[in-house]
Design a protein around this motif. Structure first.
Motif, PDB file in Angstrom:
ATOM      1  N   LYS A 138      28.119  38.157  39.011  1.00 59.91           N
ATOM      2  CA  LYS A 138      29.047  37.116  38.540  1.00 59.91           C
ATOM      3  C   LYS A 138      30.353  37.732  38.053  1.00 59.91           C
ATOM      4  O   LYS A 138      31.427  37.222  38.360  1.00 59.91           O
ATOM      5  CB  LYS A 138      28.400  36.300  37.425  1.00 59.91           C
ATOM      6  CG  LYS A 138      27.320  35.369  37.911  1.00 59.91           C
ATOM      7  CD  LYS A 138      26.685  34.613  36.763  1.00 59.91           C
ATOM      8  CE  LYS A 138      25.515  33.765  37.268  1.00 59.91           C
ATOM      9  NZ  LYS A 138      24.821  33.082  36.188  1.00 59.91           N
ATOM     10  N   ALA A 139      30.271  38.822  37.305  1.00 64.02           N
ATOM     11  CA  ALA A 139      31.473  39.501  36.815  1.00 64.02           C
ATOM     12  C   ALA A 139      32.285  40.057  37.982  1.00 64.02           C
ATOM     13  O   ALA A 139      33.515  39.939  38.012  1.00 64.02           O
ATOM     14  CB  ALA A 139      31.092  40.610  35.841  1.00 64.02           C
ATOM     15  N   TYR A 140      31.605  40.633  38.955  1.00 66.66           N
ATOM     16  CA  TYR A 140      32.248  41.183  40.142  1.00 66.66           C
ATOM     17  C   TYR A 140      32.968  40.075  40.919  1.00 66.66           C
ATOM     18  O   TYR A 140      34.143  40.205  41.264  1.00 66.66           O
ATOM     19  CB  TYR A 140      31.191  41.854  41.011  1.00 66.66           C
ATOM     20  CG  TYR A 140      31.686  42.396  42.329  1.00 66.66           C
ATOM     21  CD1 TYR A 140      32.174  43.691  42.417  1.00 66.66           C
ATOM     22  CD2 TYR A 140      31.647  41.622  43.484  1.00 66.66           C
ATOM     23  CE1 TYR A 140      32.620  44.204  43.628  1.00 66.66           C
ATOM     24  CE2 TYR A 140      32.083  42.123  44.694  1.00 66.66           C
ATOM     25  CZ  TYR A 140      32.568  43.412  44.762  1.00 66.66           C
ATOM     26  OH  TYR A 140      33.007  43.911  45.965  1.00 66.66           O
ATOM     27  N   ASP A 141      32.253  38.994  41.185  1.00 64.55           N
ATOM     28  CA  ASP A 141      32.835  37.882  41.944  1.00 64.55           C
ATOM     29  C   ASP A 141      34.042  37.290  41.235  1.00 64.55           C
ATOM     30  O   ASP A 141      35.038  36.944  41.883  1.00 64.55           O
ATOM     31  CB  ASP A 141      31.792  36.791  42.184  1.00 64.55           C
ATOM     32  CG  ASP A 141      30.731  37.209  43.184  1.00 64.55           C
ATOM     33  OD1 ASP A 141      30.945  38.195  43.936  1.00 64.55           O
ATOM     34  OD2 ASP A 141      29.661  36.559  43.208  1.00 64.55           O
ATOM     35  N   ALA A 142      33.978  37.159  39.920  1.00 68.70           N
ATOM     36  CA  ALA A 142      35.103  36.603  39.161  1.00 68.70           C
ATOM     37  C   ALA A 142      36.330  37.497  39.296  1.00 68.70           C
ATOM     38  O   ALA A 142      37.449  37.009  39.510  1.00 68.70           O
ATOM     39  CB  ALA A 142      34.718  36.436  37.693  1.00 68.70           C
ATOM     40  N   LYS A 143      36.129  38.810  39.201  1.00 69.57           N
ATOM     41  CA  LYS A 143      37.253  39.743  39.324  1.00 69.57           C
ATOM     42  C   LYS A 143      37.804  39.727  40.745  1.00 69.57           C
ATOM     43  O   LYS A 143      39.022  39.726  40.945  1.00 69.57           O
ATOM     44  CB  LYS A 143      36.801  41.159  38.930  1.00 69.57           C
ATOM     45  CG  LYS A 143      37.929  42.144  38.824  1.00 69.57           C
ATOM     46  CD  LYS A 143      38.821  41.791  37.652  1.00 69.57           C
ATOM     47  CE  LYS A 143      39.849  42.856  37.386  1.00 69.57           C
ATOM     48  NZ  LYS A 143      40.629  42.554  36.192  1.00 69.57           N
ATOM     49  N   GLU A 191      37.749  37.216  42.910  1.00 67.07           N
ATOM     50  CA  GLU A 191      38.491  35.964  43.115  1.00 67.07           C
ATOM     51  C   GLU A 191      39.857  36.006  42.431  1.00 67.07           C
ATOM     52  O   GLU A 191      40.839  35.527  42.987  1.00 67.07           O
ATOM     53  CB  GLU A 191      37.668  34.771  42.649  1.00 67.07           C
ATOM     54  CG  GLU A 191      36.467  34.489  43.525  1.00 67.07           C
ATOM     55  CD  GLU A 191      36.808  34.352  45.007  1.00 67.07           C
ATOM     56  OE1 GLU A 191      37.771  33.633  45.350  1.00 67.07           O
ATOM     57  OE2 GLU A 191      36.112  34.977  45.828  1.00 67.07           O
ATOM     58  N   MET A 192      39.915  36.588  41.241  1.00 57.00           N
ATOM     59  CA  MET A 192      41.188  36.706  40.532  1.00 57.00           C
ATOM     60  C   MET A 192      42.143  37.603  41.316  1.00 57.00           C
ATOM     61  O   MET A 192      43.314  37.268  41.505  1.00 57.00           O
ATOM     62  CB  MET A 192      40.942  37.262  39.120  1.00 57.00           C
ATOM     63  CG  MET A 192      42.172  37.323  38.239  1.00 57.00           C
ATOM     64  SD  MET A 192      43.154  38.823  38.354  1.00 57.00           S
ATOM     65  CE  MET A 192      42.003  40.068  37.877  1.00 57.00           C
ATOM     66  N   GLU A 247      33.526  45.233  36.956  1.00 59.19           N
ATOM     67  CA  GLU A 247      34.979  45.044  37.005  1.00 59.19           C
ATOM     68  C   GLU A 247      35.651  46.185  37.759  1.00 59.19           C
ATOM     69  O   GLU A 247      36.474  45.968  38.637  1.00 59.19           O
ATOM     70  CB  GLU A 247      35.545  44.947  35.587  1.00 59.19           C
ATOM     71  CG  GLU A 247      37.049  44.744  35.583  1.00 59.19           C
ATOM     72  CD  GLU A 247      37.658  44.675  34.194  1.00 59.19           C
ATOM     73  OE1 GLU A 247      38.875  44.500  34.117  1.00 59.19           O
ATOM     74  OE2 GLU A 247      36.925  44.802  33.195  1.00 59.19           O
TER      75      GLU A 247
END
Length: 103
Positions: A28-33, A35-36, A80
């Motif tokens: 989830k942390a990887y995907d959020a970074k 996408e940003m 991250e």
């Protein structure tokens, strides 16, 4: 949409390597970074090197801040950092700036 597929086409392979050993929280942390970073890069492809550089700089600044506060902070491959690194690898592998002149 064709431009996005072209720019990020190698990212799936890079992400697969991370996903193979990551926990759900790390994914989830990887995907959020990711996408940003995608959003920032798509908004200004010509400045992709600066966007990646700034992302790494912010990550390292936080690590150095912890060290200066006397907290243990070691270089580690967390979600991250790996997202930034994989984005860099994907963009380099597709030569995203090949047809864009340096200014």
């Amino acid at each position: 949409m064709a431009r996005q597929i072209d720019i990020f086409r190698k990212l799936k392979g890079y992400s697969h390597g991370f996903y193979a050993y990551a926990t759900e929280e790390e994914k989830k942390a990887y995907d959020a970074k990711i996408e940003m970073l995608k959003a920032k890069i798509l908004a200004d492809v010509e400045h992709a090197p600066e966007i990646i550089s700034n992302a790494f700089a912010a990550y390292y600044a936080e690590m150095y801040r912890k060290q200066m506060q006397g907290k243990y902070a070691a270089m580690k491959c967390d979600a991250e950092w790996k997202a930034i690194d994989n984005m860099l690898g994907a963009l380099v592998s597709v030569k995203v700036l090949k047809d864009i002149e340096n200014k």
